[in-house]
Scaffold this active site. Structure first.
Site, PDB file in Angstrom:
ATOM      1  N   LEU A   1       0.646  -1.200  -0.087  1.00  0.00           N
ATOM      2  CA  LEU A   1       0.024   0.068   0.224  1.00  0.00           C
ATOM      3  C   LEU A   1       0.842   1.172  -0.091  1.00  0.00           C
ATOM      4  O   LEU A   1       1.771   1.474   0.928  1.00  0.00           O
ATOM      5  CB  LEU A   1      -0.967   0.017   1.183  1.00  0.00           C
ATOM      6  CG  LEU A   1      -2.048  -0.984   1.422  1.00  0.00           C
ATOM      7  CD1 LEU A   1      -2.741  -0.900   2.831  1.00  0.00           C
ATOM      8  CD2 LEU A   1      -2.938  -1.142   0.166  1.00  0.00           C
ATOM      9  N   GLU A   2       0.839   2.023  -1.000  1.00  0.00           N
ATOM     10  CA  GLU A   2       1.385   3.355  -1.026  1.00  0.00           C
ATOM     11  C   GLU A   2       0.843   4.608  -0.995  1.00  0.00           C
ATOM     12  O   GLU A   2      -0.197   4.748  -1.804  1.00  0.00           O
ATOM     13  CB  GLU A   2       2.328   3.284  -2.213  1.00  0.00           C
ATOM     14  CG  GLU A   2       3.474   4.286  -2.504  1.00  0.00           C
ATOM     15  CD  GLU A   2       4.297   4.107  -3.605  1.00  0.00           C
ATOM     16  OE1 GLU A   2       5.000   5.193  -3.847  1.00  0.00           O
ATOM     17  OE2 GLU A   2       4.145   3.259  -4.333  1.00  0.00           O
TER      18      GLU A   2
END
Length: 131
Positions: free
Chosen positions: A13-14
């Site tokens: 998850l960025e």
């Protein structure tokens, strides 16, 4: 959940809010790695250039992600070292025969080598005449 059910071994998850990352991490049984996703993921990752401050150009400094903590500022040291290396090579100060050329031949081997070179040079000249 669909990614996990499809066989994903992990999720990255960025740049998502921390509450979203926490919700995803809590919902999944596989590791969730965060980059700019807050502290509630299974693990963290950062681009090492950002983490170490490797890039020295002012343009890059403007674009270091706000979620990245820099643990060093190596870019200026790297830039200085590369400039010094360039200058010493250009000015024939590096490498020096005495200090930075550790691989040597005996006088006998050097003589054999020079003879082989002269034979090779003569052969190349002879072949170029035939063409």
């Amino acid at each position: 959940l669909s990614l996990q059910e499809a066989g994903a071994f992990a999720v990255v998850l960025e740049c998502v809010p921390s509450i979203v990352a926490k919700s995803v991490t809590d919902a999944l049984q596989i590791p969730v790695i965060g980059i700019g996703a807050g502290p509630h993921t299974s693990g963290q990752v950062l681009v090492y250039h950002d983490l170490l401050g490797v890039m020295h150009h002012p343009h890059h400094q403007k674009h270091v992600p706000s979620f990245c903590k820099q643990y060093a500022h190596l870019g200026s040291d790297i830039h200085r070292a590369l400039c010094e290396y360039r200058d010493e090579v250009r000015d024939s100060h590096f490498p020096t025969e005495k200090e930075f050329s550790p691989y040597k031949m005996s006088a006998e081997e050097e003589d054999k080598f020079l003879k082989m070179l002269s034979v090779d040079e003569k052969t190349r000249k002879d072949e170029s005449v035939q063409i």
